[in-house]
Scaffold this motif. Structure first.
Motif, PDB file in Angstrom:
ATOM      1  N   ASP A   8       0.867  -1.190   0.000  1.00  0.00           N
ATOM      2  CA  ASP A   8       0.000   0.000   0.000  1.00  0.00           C
ATOM      3  C   ASP A   8       0.892   1.226   0.000  1.00  0.00           C
ATOM      4  O   ASP A   8       1.902   1.271   0.720  1.00  0.00           O
ATOM      5  CB  ASP A   8      -0.914  -0.001   1.236  1.00  0.00           C
ATOM      6  CG  ASP A   8      -2.112   0.916   1.065  1.00  0.00           C
ATOM      7  OD1 ASP A   8      -1.897   2.133   0.913  1.00  0.00           O
ATOM      8  OD2 ASP A   8      -3.245   0.418   1.091  1.00  0.00           O
ATOM      9  N   SER A  10       0.182   4.136   1.123  1.00  0.00           N
ATOM     10  CA  SER A  10      -0.085   4.972   2.295  1.00  0.00           C
ATOM     11  C   SER A  10       0.616   4.396   3.526  1.00  0.00           C
ATOM     12  O   SER A  10       0.337   3.262   3.934  1.00  0.00           O
ATOM     13  CB  SER A  10      -1.591   5.060   2.555  1.00  0.00           C
ATOM     14  OG  SER A  10      -1.846   5.588   3.833  1.00  0.00           O
ATOM     15  N   ALA A  11       1.518   5.182   4.101  1.00  0.00           N
ATOM     16  CA  ALA A  11       2.246   4.719   5.286  1.00  0.00           C
ATOM     17  C   ALA A  11       1.300   4.454   6.457  1.00  0.00           C
ATOM     18  O   ALA A  11       1.471   3.482   7.199  1.00  0.00           O
ATOM     19  CB  ALA A  11       3.310   5.749   5.683  1.00  0.00           C
ATOM     20  N   SER A  12       0.298   5.318   6.610  1.00  0.00           N
ATOM     21  CA  SER A  12      -0.634   5.144   7.726  1.00  0.00           C
ATOM     22  C   SER A  12      -1.478   3.885   7.538  1.00  0.00           C
ATOM     23  O   SER A  12      -1.732   3.149   8.498  1.00  0.00           O
ATOM     24  CB  SER A  12      -1.542   6.368   7.861  1.00  0.00           C
ATOM     25  OG  SER A  12      -2.311   6.565   6.675  1.00  0.00           O
ATOM     26  N   MET A  13      -1.902   3.608   6.296  1.00  0.00           N
ATOM     27  CA  MET A  13      -2.689   2.402   6.057  1.00  0.00           C
ATOM     28  C   MET A  13      -1.833   1.155   6.234  1.00  0.00           C
ATOM     29  O   MET A  13      -2.304   0.146   6.768  1.00  0.00           O
ATOM     30  CB  MET A  13      -3.303   2.443   4.654  1.00  0.00           C
ATOM     31  CG  MET A  13      -4.191   1.237   4.324  1.00  0.00           C
ATOM     32  SD  MET A  13      -5.508   0.922   5.536  1.00  0.00           S
ATOM     33  CE  MET A  13      -6.545   2.383   5.314  1.00  0.00           C
ATOM     34  N   ARG A  14      -0.575   1.212   5.806  1.00  0.00           N
ATOM     35  CA  ARG A  14       0.303   0.058   6.023  1.00  0.00           C
ATOM     36  C   ARG A  14       0.438  -0.244   7.509  1.00  0.00           C
ATOM     37  O   ARG A  14       0.425  -1.402   7.935  1.00  0.00           O
ATOM     38  CB  ARG A  14       1.690   0.302   5.414  1.00  0.00           C
ATOM     39  CG  ARG A  14       1.718   0.338   3.904  1.00  0.00           C
ATOM     40  CD  ARG A  14       3.132   0.160   3.359  1.00  0.00           C
ATOM     41  NE  ARG A  14       4.087   1.119   3.887  1.00  0.00           N
ATOM     42  CZ  ARG A  14       4.314   2.317   3.379  1.00  0.00           C
ATOM     43  NH1 ARG A  14       3.624   2.724   2.316  1.00  0.00           N
ATOM     44  NH2 ARG A  14       5.217   3.118   3.916  1.00  0.00           N
ATOM     45  N   ARG A  15       0.562   0.811   8.302  1.00  0.00           N
ATOM     46  CA  ARG A  15       0.700   0.636   9.752  1.00  0.00           C
ATOM     47  C   ARG A  15      -0.569   0.037  10.344  1.00  0.00           C
ATOM     48  O   ARG A  15      -0.510  -0.867  11.192  1.00  0.00           O
ATOM     49  CB  ARG A  15       1.017   1.977  10.407  1.00  0.00           C
ATOM     50  CG  ARG A  15       1.295   1.875  11.909  1.00  0.00           C
ATOM     51  CD  ARG A  15       1.782   3.192  12.474  1.00  0.00           C
ATOM     52  NE  ARG A  15       0.810   4.273  12.285  1.00  0.00           N
ATOM     53  CZ  ARG A  15       0.942   5.257  11.413  1.00  0.00           C
ATOM     54  NH1 ARG A  15       2.011   5.303  10.611  1.00  0.00           N
ATOM     55  NH2 ARG A  15       0.022   6.193  11.288  1.00  0.00           N
ATOM     56  N   ILE A  16      -1.723   0.529   9.901  1.00  0.00           N
ATOM     57  CA  ILE A  16      -3.002   0.014  10.406  1.00  0.00           C
ATOM     58  C   ILE A  16      -3.159  -1.463  10.041  1.00  0.00           C
ATOM     59  O   ILE A  16      -3.511  -2.292  10.886  1.00  0.00           O
ATOM     60  CB  ILE A  16      -4.174   0.835   9.829  1.00  0.00           C
ATOM     61  CG1 ILE A  16      -4.187   2.243  10.448  1.00  0.00           C
ATOM     62  CG2 ILE A  16      -5.507   0.126  10.078  1.00  0.00           C
ATOM     63  CD1 ILE A  16      -5.158   3.189   9.765  1.00  0.00           C
ATOM     64  N   LYS A  18      -0.845  -3.619   9.223  1.00  0.00           N
ATOM     65  CA  LYS A  18       0.149  -4.436   9.915  1.00  0.00           C
ATOM     66  C   LYS A  18      -0.297  -4.762  11.332  1.00  0.00           C
ATOM     67  O   LYS A  18      -0.237  -5.921  11.779  1.00  0.00           O
ATOM     68  CB  LYS A  18       1.498  -3.717   9.940  1.00  0.00           C
ATOM     69  CG  LYS A  18       2.593  -4.502  10.646  1.00  0.00           C
ATOM     70  CD  LYS A  18       3.919  -3.769  10.607  1.00  0.00           C
ATOM     71  CE  LYS A  18       5.009  -4.563  11.315  1.00  0.00           C
ATOM     72  NZ  LYS A  18       6.316  -3.866  11.264  1.00  0.00           N
ATOM     73  N   ASP A  19      -0.784  -3.756  12.039  1.00  0.00           N
ATOM     74  CA  ASP A  19      -1.232  -3.967  13.428  1.00  0.00           C
ATOM     75  C   ASP A  19      -2.427  -4.916  13.476  1.00  0.00           C
ATOM     76  O   ASP A  19      -2.496  -5.798  14.346  1.00  0.00           O
ATOM     77  CB  ASP A  19      -1.593  -2.637  14.079  1.00  0.00           C
ATOM     78  CG  ASP A  19      -0.368  -1.761  14.332  1.00  0.00           C
ATOM     79  OD1 ASP A  19       0.754  -2.304  14.292  1.00  0.00           O
ATOM     80  OD2 ASP A  19      -0.545  -0.552  14.566  1.00  0.00           O
ATOM     81  N   GLU A  32       6.608  -4.714   4.378  1.00  0.00           N
ATOM     82  CA  GLU A  32       5.678  -3.778   3.756  1.00  0.00           C
ATOM     83  C   GLU A  32       6.293  -3.300   2.452  1.00  0.00           C
ATOM     84  O   GLU A  32       7.515  -3.236   2.315  1.00  0.00           O
ATOM     85  CB  GLU A  32       5.421  -2.585   4.676  1.00  0.00           C
ATOM     86  CG  GLU A  32       4.903  -2.949   6.058  1.00  0.00           C
ATOM     87  CD  GLU A  32       4.920  -1.752   7.002  1.00  0.00           C
ATOM     88  OE1 GLU A  32       4.736  -0.618   6.507  1.00  0.00           O
ATOM     89  OE2 GLU A  32       5.147  -1.948   8.202  1.00  0.00           O
ATOM     90  N   LYS A 101     -11.813  -0.911   2.064  1.00  0.00           N
ATOM     91  CA  LYS A 101     -11.272  -0.070   3.129  1.00  0.00           C
ATOM     92  C   LYS A 101     -12.422   0.612   3.873  1.00  0.00           C
ATOM     93  O   LYS A 101     -13.530   0.750   3.329  1.00  0.00           O
ATOM     94  CB  LYS A 101     -10.313   0.969   2.549  1.00  0.00           C
ATOM     95  CG  LYS A 101      -8.978   0.378   2.117  1.00  0.00           C
ATOM     96  CD  LYS A 101      -8.011   1.440   1.620  1.00  0.00           C
ATOM     97  CE  LYS A 101      -6.653   0.821   1.290  1.00  0.00           C
ATOM     98  NZ  LYS A 101      -5.700   1.812   0.758  1.00  0.00           N
TER      99      LYS A 101
END
Length: 363
Positions: A8, A10-16, A18-19, A32, A101
């Motif tokens: 993805d 988007s860094a924020s979406m990758r983080r979401i 992943k978590d 990622e 999403k």
């Protein structure tokens, strides 16, 4: 533990993502990727069990990347995207799952539950998954000879260009042919769980990615009283057995003495698919004609409508899954529009109709 690469931009979406994925006991995000080219290198390096793909990405569209992945390095892929309209098409391109999403107002808890439910439902595929690099496909070479239009979109190949229509040569025997696509995996499981022994041979074309048909056939086998297997070239069809087309080959039925056997065809895509329901239905019409039953189940597009109309015109018994019980009312709708369907039934009724046909109660 199933390893995952999240793709993805988007860094924020990758983080979401992943978590959320890491919170599922059986899954772990090991890398990622920010775009398709980054993903390509990391997939080669880490060989994950699963990838998630966004549709809107820089450098290469996610759908194009998915198609290339299935062609060159087939593996389980789940599309996670905000483009729900385009996302509905990705099953035909090889994805095994689609997760929209979160929309405005949806909580992250709800989004996380949808991710967990989808991934856990895929464990039956992942348990048996071993990465296989498919051999070069004939249609890749033929595209340069005119199999694509100027925009790179594959043209529809009519079944006449692959399998010739001819009169039925061996009438009077029974066989059941099933075609399905989007939503078909769970729908077929529901049907087969209700089937009983002493049925005519059943042949199935489900649009499924390369490498997954064998494990899916085993899952169907585990839920049914009849024997289910991935079809192999030359197999003799037997009663109380079902044969699932491999994920990268057309399946047809041909006469062999007083029996029928499976013939696998490694040719171009037909009706935009390989395996194609049209190829299967055409072959069943060629060999059995009015002695056959054809079942059109949930799926996107129009694959199978040509072959089903030929079966209907030849006196075969044809049914289609109704709109209310379909995940996507595409293939059944096209068959109905073509005048190829005798009865429209719910998913819950399909097994009963198959059993009644085998007993001579439906024609």
């Amino acid at each position: 533990m199933y390893t995952v690469i999240v793709i993805d931009d988007s860094a924020s979406m990758r983080r979401i993502l992943k978590d959320m994925i890491n919170s599922i006991d059986e899954f772990e995000v090991i890398e990622e990727a920010v775009d398709a080219f980054d993903a390509r290198e990391k997939i080669k390096k880490y060989e994950p069990d699963l990838v998630t793909i966004d549709i809107n990405m820089p450098k290469m569209d996610g759908v194009v990347f998915l198609r290339n992945l299935m062609r060159l390095h087939a593996m389980p892929a789940v599309v996670i995207s905000g483009e729900s309209v385009r996302g509905n098409d990705i099953f035909d391109d090889g994805a095994v799952g689609f997760i929209p999403k979160p929309e405005t107002g949806e909580s992250m808890i709800s989004f996380g539950k949808r991710i967990k439910e989808t991934l856990l439902n895929l464990t039956f595929l992942l348990k048996r998954y071993t990465l296989k690099k498919p051999k070069p496909q004939v249609e890749i070479k033929r595209k340069s000879a005119g199999n694509e239009d100027k925009y790179g979109v594959e043209k529809r190949i009519h079944p006449d260009e692959v399998l010739v229509k001819r009169p039925c040569t061996f009438p009077g025997r029974k066989i059941i042919a099933i075609g399905s696509s989007t939503g078909g995996v769970e729908a077929l499981i529901k049907v087969f769980s209700k089937l009983r022994a002493n049925l005519p041979p059943i042949v199935i074309t489900q649009h499924i990615p390369y490498g997954f048909s064998n494990s899916f056939a085993q899952r169907l086998n585990n839920t049914s009283e009849i024997e289910v297997c991935e079809a192999k070239d030359g197999m003799i069809l037997q009663s109380s057995h079902a044969y699932l087309a491999p994920g990268n080959m057309h399946m047809s039925v041909i006469r062999s003495g007083q029996n029928y056997k499976i013939q696998l065809l490694d040719t171009v895509r037909v009706s935009r698919h390989k395996p194609s329901v049209d190829i299967l239905f055409r072959s069943v019409n060629n060999e059995i004609g009015g002695g056959a039953m054809a079942v059109m189940m949930t799926g996107m597009g129009d694959d199978g409508s040509i072959g089903m109309k030929e079966l209907y015109d030849n006196g075969a018994y044809t049914i289609a899954q109704d709109e209310a019980s379909c995940v996507v009312f595409g293939m059944p709708a096209k068959a109905i529009e073509a005048g190829a369907v005798k009865d429209v039934v719910s998913l819950d009724e399909i097994a009963d109709y198959i059993i009644e046909f085998s007993q001579g109660k439906r024609r």
